[in-house]
Scaffold this motif. Structure first.
Motif, mmCIF file in Angstrom:
data_model
loop_
_atom_site.group_PDB
_atom_site.id
_atom_site.type_symbol
_atom_site.label_atom_id
_atom_site.label_comp_id
_atom_site.label_asym_id
_atom_site.label_seq_id
_atom_site.Cartn_x
_atom_site.Cartn_y
_atom_site.Cartn_z
ATOM 1 N N ILE A 1 -7.958 3.018 -3.178
ATOM 2 C CA ILE A 1 -8.663 4.157 -3.512
ATOM 3 C C ILE A 1 -8.017 5.255 -4.412
ATOM 4 C CG2 ILE A 1 -9.842 5.998 -2.137
ATOM 5 C CD1 ILE A 1 -9.220 4.122 0.239
ATOM 6 N N GLY B 1 -14.506 10.217 -0.272
ATOM 7 C CA GLY B 1 -13.397 10.534 0.834
ATOM 8 C C GLY B 1 -14.154 11.183 1.999
ATOM 9 N N GLY B 2 -13.696 10.770 3.069
ATOM 10 C CA GLY B 2 -14.298 11.450 4.490
ATOM 11 C C GLY B 2 -13.876 12.725 4.707
ATOM 12 N N PHE B 3 -12.668 13.199 4.248
ATOM 13 C CA PHE B 3 -12.187 14.362 4.406
ATOM 14 C C PHE B 3 -12.650 15.553 3.577
ATOM 15 C CE2 PHE B 3 -8.568 17.652 4.369
ATOM 16 C CZ PHE B 3 -8.648 18.092 5.710
ATOM 17 N N LEU B 4 -12.493 15.375 2.354
ATOM 18 C CA LEU B 4 -13.020 16.066 1.163
ATOM 19 C C LEU B 4 -14.472 15.970 0.828
ATOM 20 C CD1 LEU B 4 -9.968 16.155 -1.235
ATOM 21 C CD2 LEU B 4 -10.226 17.693 0.485
ATOM 22 N N MET B 5 -15.013 14.878 1.526
ATOM 23 C CA MET B 5 -16.370 14.475 1.066
ATOM 24 C C MET B 5 -16.649 14.739 -0.649
ATOM 25 S SD MET B 5 -17.714 13.512 3.679
ATOM 26 C CE MET B 5 -19.048 14.132 4.659
ATOM 27 N N ASN C 1 -14.628 9.684 -4.776
ATOM 28 C CA ASN C 1 -13.505 8.797 -5.366
ATOM 29 C C ASN C 1 -13.929 7.418 -5.840
ATOM 30 O OD1 ASN C 1 -13.429 7.516 -2.778
ATOM 31 N ND2 ASN C 1 -11.759 8.852 -2.159
ATOM 32 N N LYS D 1 0.963 10.449 -9.060
ATOM 33 C CA LYS D 1 0.420 11.672 -8.381
ATOM 34 C C LYS D 1 1.029 12.736 -9.460
ATOM 35 C CE LYS D 1 -0.005 12.303 -3.412
ATOM 36 N NZ LYS D 1 -1.560 12.576 -3.445
ATOM 37 N N THR E 1 -4.433 5.196 -2.616
ATOM 38 C CA THR E 1 -4.153 4.683 -1.127
ATOM 39 C C THR E 1 -4.631 3.301 -1.069
ATOM 40 O OG1 THR E 1 -4.793 6.871 -0.345
ATOM 41 C CG2 THR E 1 -5.018 4.926 1.121
ATOM 42 N N PHE F 1 -4.624 -0.602 0.234
ATOM 43 C CA PHE F 1 -4.375 -1.751 1.247
ATOM 44 C C PHE F 1 -4.377 -3.104 0.730
ATOM 45 C CE2 PHE F 1 -7.209 1.696 2.606
ATOM 46 C CZ PHE F 1 -6.842 2.184 4.022
HETATM 47 P P1 2BA Z 1 -4.930 10.895 0.377
HETATM 48 O O1 2BA Z 1 -4.278 10.703 1.689
HETATM 49 O O2 2BA Z 1 -4.154 10.651 -0.674
HETATM 50 O O3 2BA Z 1 -6.221 10.097 0.570
HETATM 51 C C1 2BA Z 1 -7.159 10.329 -0.642
HETATM 52 C C2 2BA Z 1 -8.366 9.319 -0.170
HETATM 53 O O4 2BA Z 1 -7.973 7.900 0.393
HETATM 54 C C3 2BA Z 1 -9.125 9.801 1.030
HETATM 55 O O5 2BA Z 1 -10.108 10.854 0.731
HETATM 56 C C4 2BA Z 1 -9.929 8.540 1.544
HETATM 57 O O6 2BA Z 1 -11.082 8.214 0.915
HETATM 58 C C5 2BA Z 1 -8.944 7.554 1.393
HETATM 59 N N1 2BA Z 1 -8.019 7.067 2.296
HETATM 60 C C6 2BA Z 1 -6.696 7.770 2.752
HETATM 61 N N2 2BA Z 1 -6.368 7.110 3.605
HETATM 62 C C7 2BA Z 1 -7.322 6.477 4.410
HETATM 63 C C8 2BA Z 1 -7.116 5.403 5.360
HETATM 64 N N3 2BA Z 1 -6.138 5.394 6.242
HETATM 65 N N4 2BA Z 1 -8.342 4.618 5.638
HETATM 66 C C9 2BA Z 1 -9.445 4.893 4.703
HETATM 67 N N5 2BA Z 1 -9.406 5.437 3.752
HETATM 68 C C10 2BA Z 1 -8.256 6.270 3.410
HETATM 69 P P2 2BA Z 1 -10.223 12.123 1.671
HETATM 70 O O7 2BA Z 1 -10.590 11.457 2.880
HETATM 71 O O8 2BA Z 1 -11.310 12.823 1.022
HETATM 72 O O9 2BA Z 1 -8.954 12.680 1.918
HETATM 73 C C11 2BA Z 1 -8.274 13.677 0.870
HETATM 74 C C12 2BA Z 1 -6.994 14.071 1.141
HETATM 75 O O10 2BA Z 1 -7.008 15.055 1.981
HETATM 76 C C13 2BA Z 1 -5.929 12.958 1.410
HETATM 77 O O11 2BA Z 1 -5.413 12.561 0.498
HETATM 78 C C14 2BA Z 1 -5.162 13.911 2.469
HETATM 79 O O12 2BA Z 1 -4.124 14.486 1.716
HETATM 80 C C15 2BA Z 1 -6.064 15.099 3.101
HETATM 81 N N6 2BA Z 1 -6.519 14.505 4.351
HETATM 82 C C16 2BA Z 1 -7.287 13.309 4.651
HETATM 83 N N7 2BA Z 1 -7.757 13.306 5.828
HETATM 84 C C17 2BA Z 1 -6.959 14.397 6.343
HETATM 85 C C18 2BA Z 1 -7.048 14.914 7.755
HETATM 86 N N8 2BA Z 1 -7.545 14.187 8.749
HETATM 87 N N9 2BA Z 1 -6.231 16.123 8.108
HETATM 88 C C19 2BA Z 1 -5.812 16.796 6.977
HETATM 89 N N10 2BA Z 1 -5.603 16.223 5.709
HETATM 90 C C20 2BA Z 1 -6.393 15.340 5.464
#
Ligand code: 2BA
Length: 107
Positions: free
Chosen positions: A7, A34-38, A41, A66, A95, A97
Motif C-alpha cells: 500500500i 485508507g480507512g483512517f484518513l479516508m 492510496n 518516507k 505498508t 504484506f
Molecule cells: P500508515 O501506517 O503508513 O498506513 C498507510 C495506509 O496503509 C493506511 O491508510 C491503510 O490504507 C494501509 N494500512 C496500514 N496498516 C494497515 C493494516 N494493518 N492493515 C490494512 N491496511 C493498512 P490510512 O488508514 O488512511 O492511515 C494513514 C495513516 O494514519 C497511517 O499511516 C498511520 O500513520 C495513521 N493511522 C492509521 N490508523 C490509525 C489509527 N487507528 N490511529 C492513529 N493513527 C492511525
C-alpha cells in the motif's frame, strides 16, 4: 510462490509500478482508500517466487521512501484574519504484506 501487497501513496505508485515492470515483475495496481484518513492510496499486487521477494521489497523501498513535503496551509486568527503558512507533512512510505500463495493458476 508469494503474493506481495504494497500500500503506497498515489504520488509514488506510477514510478514504483514502472520500476517493478522494468525488472520483469508482474504488477496489478488497485485504487484503494485508507480507512483512517479516508483518502486515496494505491495497492500493488505482485506475485513472485520466494527467492525474488527481497528484490521486490528493495524496489518498493527505493521508490516509496518516507519523506517530508512543504505544503501551504491556511490559519485563521482573531477578527477573521487569514494567513497562509507552509507546513511540513510526511508523505510516502509503504505498508507491505507478504503472503503465502497456495495455488497460482492461469486458465
Ligand atoms: P500508515 O501506517 O503508513 O498506513 C498507510 C495506509 O496503509 C493506511 O491508510 C491503510 O490504507 C494501509 N494500512 C496500514 N496498516 C494497515 C493494516 N494493518 N492493515 C490494512 N491496511 C493498512 P490510512 O488508514 O488512511 O492511515 C494513514 C495513516 O494514519 C497511517 O499511516 C498511520 O500513520 C495513521 N493511522 C492509521 N490508523 C490509525 C489509527 N487507528 N490511529 C492513529 N493513527 C492511525
Amino acid at each position: 510462490m508469494k503474493l506481495i501487497l504494497a500500500i503506497v501513496s498515489n504520488d509514488d505508485a506510477s514510478k514504483l509500478s514502472s520500476a517493478l515492470t522494468k525488472s520483469k515483475f508482474s504488477v496489478t495496481k488497485l485504487a484503494t482508500t485508507g480507512g483512517f484518513l479516508m483518502s486515496g492510496n494505491t495497492t500493488l499486487l505482485i506475485g513472485t517466487d520466494e527467492q525474488n521477494v527481497q528484490t521486490v521489497l528493495d524496489i518498493i523501498s527505493e521508490n516509496s521512501k518516507k519523506r517530508t513535503k512543504i505544503v501551504p496551509s491556511t490559519a485563521t486568527f482573531d477578527m477573521g484574519v487569514y494567513s497562509s503558512m507552509p507546513v511540513e507533512v510526511a508523505v510516502g512510505g509503504a505498508t507491505i504484506f507478504v503472503i503465502d500463495v497456495e495455488q497460482f493458476k492461469k486458465v
